[in-house]
Write an enzyme that holds these catalytic residues in place. Sequence first.
Site: not given
Lengths: 297, 297
Positions: A81, A162, A167-171
């Site tokens: 997805h 923002g 964000h490096p891991t959370a996009g």
Amino acid sequence: MDFLECVPNLSEGRRPEVIARLAAAASAGPGVRLLDVSSDPDHNRTVLTLAGPPEGLHQSLLALYETALAEIDLTRHDGVHPRVGAVDVTPFVPLGDTPMEAAVAAAERLGRAVAERFALPVYLYERAARTPERRRLAILRRGQFEGFPAKMADPAWAPDFGPARVHPTAGVTVVGARFFLIAFNAVLDTDDAEIARAVARRVRESSGGLPAVRALGFFLARRGRAQVSMNLVDYRQTPILTALDRVRREAEALGARVVETELIGLAPEESILGVARDALQLPELLPGRMLERGLSG
Amino acid sequence: MDFLECVPNLSEGRRPEVIARLAAAASAGPGVRLLDVSSDPDHNRTVLTLAGPPEGLHQSLLALYETALAEIDLTRHDGVHPRVGAVDVTPFVPLGDTPMEAAVAAAERLGRAVAERFALPVYLYERAARTPERRRLAILRRGQFEGFPAKMADPAWAPDFGPARVHPTAGVTVVGARFFLIAFNAVLDTDDAEIARAVARRVRESSGGLPAVRALGFFLARRGRAQVSMNLVDYRQTPILTALDRVRREAEALGARVVETELIGLAPEESILGVARDALQLPELLPGRMLERGLSG
């Protein structure tokens, strides 16, 4: 009193203990009820269905974002997805007499808080979108997590709240307000994703199919099956059984058959009674005709 | 506390003002709720669905018999549905945790009271029957109102309560106890009652069809249509959609099609959700998946 549904879509559908922590966090707000948890390992995605007052949902969602950012690393996430964030998309839906404005206000408040607290880029979509081109989730999501740094380099894709960096891991995350929709999938007896994609194209409104139907085709590796995944955004325009019958017909024209279906989250009672009415050729079927409802009503 | 459903079938389906008086009388008992009124002019018959405590239903039913005997004259009654009485049949059905014995007791008490108060012959049927041959309504009803004086001349057909002579205008009445049943009719696109009768024979259990299905074929003169009228006495054995699909198939084999259906009275929620589940190929569909139920549950 305003009352909203909130249906966060999380990029985690395989680790039961993580899903349990996410669901627990989302249940924490005062007056909030967790109505459904639907996970799919091939999608690698979980959809939570929450209902409650705006303040309670706000607290629930802050706790959920915090847990999701701690638990989910999109650099190591794969699934069929499309997704742009650890918390991919968070729609608020007005229930009962609650106006759409209350859902828009909840989305804006959450977007602002999440951007500030977690340094997460936030995009507002659908009824909360601030420009027409941000209304459609499919367009917002284009490029996905991996493509978002390049997309965001274009000032036209600066977030609504923002920092203008992924964000490096959370996009990133997409937050918004919309009317109720029914998420409904049909699993085919083929492993050919191209058939599911072709069926999706013929069924969905955007390529000339049924009104108020969105559809994508996927391959579910764990089941070895192709899937037509639908969002029915107005079941009064296209009832559930109408959408399914069209999928059945288009699949059969391509040599495939529907083997089972899935309802993700909840559906309005009227839409389910509509299925029974259509299947039975009953002119009318009111909730009061169900014994238990007649007794309690 | 015991709680029963009661579904009196009345030989009047054409005069709205009489039907209203019958329904009002049946609603009179303390704690009794009238859940549904279904009338059909071709059947010339009305089915009331009541629910309440045994004492309240007893009072409701006495008022209903009194009104029916004052309003209905079977010597001037015609209709396609077989009948033996002004109040043709009155089944009591246990609801929830109520035992069948409570329904049997209610039937016996009502039968005794009605026989005494109105000099009406009363037959007990199904679970309240005192001999095996009186269990089946179809056999009890054989000969109908017009044939009952001759039938009653045989001492084997002496009533369970009341005089052994047919009431001049109200005939006899059948009172009993049974499990819940779903009354479900399919209307065909033909005026040939013989087709409906042939379909009914192929569908019903007694002639080798589907388990727990009873069926008759009728001609509905006002609509110019033939009808297959079914009682589904255990929808877990034969779900509603299974019965209908069989009717559709048998009708098509005879060159006819189902144009619409009718649900008389109420059906358990589970049986309606079962229709949606079967039609959608959903493996499961619990009441909590309906938004309104999830919120209220």
